[in-house]
Enzyme design. Structure first.
Site, PDB file in Angstrom:
ATOM      1  N   LYS A  56      26.031  10.912 -31.528  1.00 31.67           N
ATOM      2  CA  LYS A  56      24.933  10.571 -30.613  1.00 31.67           C
ATOM      3  C   LYS A  56      24.764  11.664 -29.549  1.00 31.67           C
ATOM      4  CE  LYS A  56      25.420   5.641 -31.473  1.00 31.67           C
ATOM      5  NZ  LYS A  56      26.044   4.370 -31.084  1.00 31.67           N
ATOM      6  N   GLN A 100      29.313   1.792 -26.142  1.00 27.03           N
ATOM      7  CA  GLN A 100      29.663   1.728 -27.559  1.00 27.03           C
ATOM      8  C   GLN A 100      30.489   0.468 -27.854  1.00 27.03           C
ATOM      9  OE1 GLN A 100      28.615   3.994 -29.999  1.00 27.03           O
ATOM     10  NE2 GLN A 100      29.465   2.478 -31.391  1.00 27.03           N
ATOM     11  N   ASP A 123      19.737   0.739 -26.266  1.00 28.39           N
ATOM     12  CA  ASP A 123      20.256   0.146 -27.506  1.00 28.39           C
ATOM     13  C   ASP A 123      19.465  -1.119 -27.870  1.00 28.39           C
ATOM     14  OD1 ASP A 123      22.183   1.285 -29.108  1.00 28.39           O
ATOM     15  OD2 ASP A 123      23.893   0.558 -27.935  1.00 28.39           O
TER      16      ASP A 123
END
Ligand code: NAP
Length: 287
Positions: A56, A100, A123
């Site tokens: 990422k 995460q 997200d």
């Protein structure tokens, strides 16, 4: 087109195109003095998570998005993590925040996600983002199903009146996927582990999205000829190689379009994270 091979929807090629557009928009923002920024928080040393965050961060760099990777020991407390999220919420140089998952067991992941400002929830996991998708209001769409929608768009697939079957009902893939397909006027069926006859459902489908996490959940005998098959799964096969949920070799002889694993939905997920981060920066800049 022969029935020997469905057409591939190439997630790498589509990602390259979309990331090029992100880089252009990032350059335009920078010309106005705003550098889009993403903060990625990793707690603990889960090997898969380490690979994901590295990918990422690298993708951000390649697309002109500033990224900050904050790595913490697994012993970090929930309160400490919430304090970091709060600080990033206040940080004007950061437009997107990604924590995460999974988090260590002593941290309540839901509480942490809910602490992220919805304006920075790139997200798309915050309840506010899920609610916005549910009622068709602007918000951030979860990256994986959003990437699947872009794949369908890339083949100019008109979902109106089509029957889409989503296998899997997780909050991050299956459910938002179903809502996005519904928003495009598909008739949507959601299947899960308690669905008694999966094959009876998938055989009716014009579009199948498999998001289960088990190899060969979808085999050729379960697919209507010409159907579009999108494989979200990321599994290891018996030889330890990355594979999806779909029996690719078999299904490609029946389907009209199919996404490969690797090189399908995986790269699209990261691409949509870049798109969401850019979008967050543009929204904050009022453009
Ligand atoms: P998840 O939370 O474990 O959900 C899996 C879903 O599959 C559940 O809804 C489960 O039903 C259903 N299921 C399990 N066995 C089934 C069966 N035999 N028939 C029908 N449905 C069944 O997983 P997830 O987070 O959604 O992820 C799904 C897969 O996508 C995983 O392989 C994951 O690694 C992958 N993934 C890939 C990306 C990417 O970027 N490519 C991103 C995210 C996830 P119940 O609800 O009844 O338990």
């Amino acid at each position: 087109m022969t029935q020997e091979s469905a057409r591939l929807i190439d997630g790498n090629a589509l990602s390259k195109q979309l990331r090029g557009a992100v880089a252009q928009r990032a350059t335009a923002l920078k010309a106005r003095g705003i550098t889009p920024g993403l903060a990625v928080i990793l707690v603990g040393d889960n090997p898969a998570s380490q690979v994901y965050v590295r990918n990422k961060v690298k993708a951000c760099e390649d697309s002109g998005i500033h990224s900050v990777l904050e790595k913490y020991d697994a012993s970090m407390t929930e309160a400490e993590l919430l304090a970091r999220v709060d600080a990033l919420n206040q940080d004007a140089s950061i437009h997107g925040i990604l924590v995460q998952l999974p988090l260590p067991a002593h941290i309540d992941a839901h509480k942490v996600i809910e602490a992220i400002s919805p304006a920075k929830d790139v997200d798309g996991f915050h309840v506010a983002s899920a609610g916005a998708l549910m009622v068709g209001q602007p918000g951030f769409w979860p990256c994986t199903p959003y990437g699947c929608m872009k794949m369908l768009e890339s083949i100019n697939y008109d979902l109106k009146g089509k029957h889409a079957v989503v296998i899997g009902r997780s909050n991050i893939v299956g459910k938002p996927m179903a809502l996005m397909l519904l928003q495009k006027n598909a008739t949507v069926t959601i299947c899960h582990s308690a669905t008694p006859d999966l094959k009876a459902m998938t055989l009716q489908a014009d579009v199948i999205v498999a998001a289960v996490g088990k190899q060969k959940v979808l085999t050729a005998d379960m697919v209507k000829p010409g159907a579009v098959v999108i494989d979200v799964g990321m599994n290891r096969n018996d030889e330890g190689k990355l594979c999806g949920d779909v029996d690719f070799e078999g299904v490609k002889t029946v389907a009209g379009y199919i996404t490969p694993v690797p090189g399908g939905v995986g790269p699209m997920t990261i691409t949509m994270l870049l798109v969401n981060t850019l979008e967050a920066a543009e929204r904050m800049a009022g453009s």
